[in-house]
Design a protein around this motif. Structure first.
Motif, PDB file in Angstrom:
ATOM      1  N   GLY A  63     -78.550   7.950   1.467  1.00 55.98           N
ATOM      2  CA  GLY A  63     -77.154   8.011   1.500  1.00 55.98           C
ATOM      3  C   GLY A  63     -76.404   6.880   1.889  1.00 55.98           C
ATOM      4  N   THR A  64     -76.859   6.237   2.974  1.00 56.40           N
ATOM      5  CA  THR A  64     -75.741   5.271   3.707  1.00 56.40           C
ATOM      6  C   THR A  64     -75.635   4.039   2.563  1.00 56.40           C
ATOM      7  N   ARG A  65     -77.102   3.891   2.080  1.00 59.21           N
ATOM      8  CA  ARG A  65     -76.921   2.627   1.167  1.00 59.21           C
ATOM      9  C   ARG A  65     -76.328   3.213  -0.205  1.00 59.21           C
ATOM     10  N   ALA A  66     -76.380   4.137  -0.685  1.00 57.27           N
ATOM     11  CA  ALA A  66     -75.920   4.584  -1.725  1.00 57.27           C
ATOM     12  C   ALA A  66     -74.151   4.581  -1.630  1.00 57.27           C
ATOM     13  N   LEU A  67     -73.787   4.966  -0.518  1.00 54.01           N
ATOM     14  CA  LEU A  67     -72.458   5.061  -0.453  1.00 54.01           C
ATOM     15  C   LEU A  67     -71.670   3.503  -0.160  1.00 54.01           C
ATOM     16  N   LYS A  68     -72.667   2.551   0.251  1.00 55.69           N
ATOM     17  CA  LYS A  68     -72.296   1.275   0.244  1.00 55.69           C
ATOM     18  C   LYS A  68     -71.978   0.648  -1.210  1.00 55.69           C
ATOM     19  N   ALA A  69     -73.028   1.058  -1.889  1.00 58.87           N
ATOM     20  CA  ALA A  69     -73.083   0.836  -3.445  1.00 58.87           C
ATOM     21  C   ALA A  69     -71.834   1.248  -4.246  1.00 58.87           C
ATOM     22  N   ILE A  70     -71.430   2.653  -3.961  1.00 56.75           N
ATOM     23  CA  ILE A  70     -70.449   3.091  -4.435  1.00 56.75           C
ATOM     24  C   ILE A  70     -69.276   2.401  -4.090  1.00 56.75           C
ATOM     25  N   ARG A  71     -68.978   2.049  -2.890  1.00 52.43           N
ATOM     26  CA  ARG A  71     -67.737   1.372  -2.557  1.00 52.43           C
ATOM     27  C   ARG A  71     -67.714  -0.058  -3.101  1.00 52.43           C
ATOM     28  N   ASP A  72     -68.931  -0.795  -3.217  1.00 50.58           N
ATOM     29  CA  ASP A  72     -69.191  -2.056  -3.961  1.00 50.58           C
ATOM     30  C   ASP A  72     -68.649  -1.952  -5.421  1.00 50.58           C
ATOM     31  N   VAL A  73     -68.835  -0.900  -6.109  1.00 53.75           N
ATOM     32  CA  VAL A  73     -68.511  -0.559  -7.527  1.00 53.75           C
ATOM     33  C   VAL A  73     -66.943  -0.451  -7.305  1.00 53.75           C
ATOM     34  N   GLU A  74     -66.445   0.196  -6.590  1.00 48.81           N
ATOM     35  CA  GLU A  74     -64.860   0.460  -6.522  1.00 48.81           C
ATOM     36  C   GLU A  74     -64.341  -0.678  -6.329  1.00 48.81           C
ATOM     37  N   LYS A  75     -64.810  -1.380  -5.450  1.00 47.82           N
ATOM     38  CA  LYS A  75     -64.346  -2.762  -5.276  1.00 47.82           C
ATOM     39  C   LYS A  75     -64.362  -3.822  -6.523  1.00 47.82           C
ATOM     40  N   GLN A  76     -65.044  -3.656  -6.983  1.00 45.08           N
ATOM     41  CA  GLN A  76     -65.427  -4.437  -8.280  1.00 45.08           C
ATOM     42  C   GLN A  76     -64.557  -4.076  -9.362  1.00 45.08           C
ATOM     43  N   ARG A  77     -64.381  -2.826  -9.522  1.00 47.00           N
ATOM     44  CA  ARG A  77     -63.350  -2.347 -10.381  1.00 47.00           C
ATOM     45  C   ARG A  77     -62.086  -2.262  -9.903  1.00 47.00           C
ATOM     46  N   GLY A  78     -61.705  -2.562  -8.858  1.00 41.33           N
ATOM     47  CA  GLY A  78     -60.507  -2.743  -8.244  1.00 41.33           C
ATOM     48  C   GLY A  78     -59.943  -1.208  -7.888  1.00 41.33           C
ATOM     49  N   ILE A  79     -60.510  -0.271  -7.467  1.00 36.25           N
ATOM     50  CA  ILE A  79     -60.345   0.888  -6.969  1.00 36.25           C
ATOM     51  C   ILE A  79     -59.986   0.876  -5.514  1.00 36.25           C
ATOM     52  N   GLU A  80     -58.810   0.966  -5.181  1.00 35.55           N
ATOM     53  CA  GLU A  80     -58.680   0.880  -3.622  1.00 35.55           C
ATOM     54  C   GLU A  80     -57.942   2.142  -3.054  1.00 35.55           C
ATOM     55  N   GLY A  81     -57.913   2.148  -1.739  1.00 38.85           N
ATOM     56  CA  GLY A  81     -57.167   3.009  -0.940  1.00 38.85           C
ATOM     57  C   GLY A  81     -57.179   4.483  -1.457  1.00 38.85           C
ATOM     58  N   ASP A  82     -56.056   5.195  -1.807  1.00 40.57           N
ATOM     59  CA  ASP A  82     -56.488   6.593  -1.970  1.00 40.57           C
ATOM     60  C   ASP A  82     -57.098   7.113  -3.340  1.00 40.57           C
ATOM     61  N   SER A  83     -56.936   5.725  -4.070  1.00 38.76           N
ATOM     62  CA  SER A  83     -57.779   6.057  -5.476  1.00 38.76           C
ATOM     63  C   SER A  83     -59.271   6.064  -5.394  1.00 38.76           C
ATOM     64  N   ARG A  84     -59.714   5.575  -4.156  1.00 36.65           N
ATOM     65  CA  ARG A  84     -61.281   5.711  -3.924  1.00 36.65           C
ATOM     66  C   ARG A  84     -61.748   7.090  -3.941  1.00 36.65           C
ATOM     67  N   VAL A  85     -63.047   7.314  -4.189  1.00 40.45           N
ATOM     68  CA  VAL A  85     -63.676   8.676  -3.974  1.00 40.45           C
ATOM     69  C   VAL A  85     -63.716   9.049  -2.689  1.00 40.45           C
ATOM     70  N   LYS A  86     -63.526  10.616  -2.477  1.00 36.24           N
ATOM     71  CA  LYS A  86     -63.808  10.842  -0.994  1.00 36.24           C
ATOM     72  C   LYS A  86     -65.369  11.128  -0.811  1.00 36.24           C
ATOM     73  N   VAL A  87     -65.811  10.606   0.311  1.00 37.32           N
ATOM     74  CA  VAL A  87     -67.113  11.004   0.714  1.00 37.32           C
ATOM     75  C   VAL A  87     -67.512  11.662   1.697  1.00 37.32           C
ATOM     76  N   ILE A  88     -68.235  12.693   1.593  1.00 35.48           N
ATOM     77  CA  ILE A  88     -68.815  13.491   2.842  1.00 35.48           C
ATOM     78  C   ILE A  88     -70.274  13.310   2.946  1.00 35.48           C
ATOM     79  N   MET A  89     -70.697  12.698   4.057  1.00 41.17           N
ATOM     80  CA  MET A  89     -72.206  12.546   4.166  1.00 41.17           C
ATOM     81  C   MET A  89     -72.672  14.015   5.119  1.00 41.17           C
ATOM     82  N   THR A  90     -73.870  14.319   4.476  1.00 41.57           N
ATOM     83  CA  THR A  90     -74.527  15.645   4.877  1.00 41.57           C
ATOM     84  C   THR A  90     -75.962  15.156   5.373  1.00 41.57           C
ATOM     85  N   THR A  91     -76.388  15.742   6.335  1.00 44.71           N
ATOM     86  CA  THR A  91     -77.585  15.359   7.027  1.00 44.71           C
ATOM     87  C   THR A  91     -77.963  16.317   8.188  1.00 44.71           C
ATOM     88  N   ALA A  92     -79.291  16.630   8.690  1.00 44.46           N
ATOM     89  CA  ALA A  92     -79.799  17.241   9.583  1.00 44.46           C
ATOM     90  C   ALA A  92     -79.725  16.375  10.704  1.00 44.46           C
TER      91      ALA A  92
END
Length: 136
Positions: A63-92
């Motif tokens: 999940g941590t690496r997937a989140l980094k990839a998602i944030r990289d995609v957003e950065k490449q596409r110019g998606i910033e600030g409040d336009s970024r997806v909200k992410v909640i990490m879940t774990t035991a």
């Protein structure tokens, strides 16, 4: 609200789907690679996710690496600030290292399993995805 649930454990996946379906349309993936692919497909279709729930420990891509990839995609596409997806990490896992790593990677919240629905609902309110009147 469009929601992506990335969870490899069947019981956790089913629980999150049932709980979050009250707030919007849910899609499910079972590993981090599928989650990143689904995220990019949703952007390509012009129907981006509002919330992504990522399990930290998943096969193929955690999940941590997937989140980094998602944030990289957003950065490449110019998606910033409040336009970024909200992410909640879940774990035991609830050790401080995992919590810090999740926030350093760009998540908005962290939920320990088993998920407490009352606390999770409060998190959804705090990050601006639901209002008080939407509480189920």
């Amino acid at each position: 609200m469009r929601i992506l649930i990335a969870e490899d454990d069947y019981a956790s996946r089913k629980f999150l789907y049932k709980f979050l379906s009250a707030y919007g349309e849910c899609d499910i993936t079972i590993d981090g690679i599928e989650a990143v692919d689904a995220f990019m497909l949703a952007l390509d279709e012009g129907k981006p996710y509002d919330l992504v729930c990522l399990d930290i420990m998943m096969p193929k891509l955690d999940g941590t690496r997937a989140l980094k990839a998602i944030r990289d995609v957003e950065k490449q596409r110019g998606i910033e600030g409040d336009s970024r997806v909200k992410v909640i990490m879940t774990t035991a896992l609830n050790d401080t290292t995992n919590v810090y790593n999740a926030f350093d990677s760009g998540c908005e919240a962290y939920a320990a399993k088993p998920i407490d629905t009352k606390k999770f609902t409060e998190v959804l309110k705090r990050i601006g995805l639901i209002s008080e009147c939407e509480t189920k």
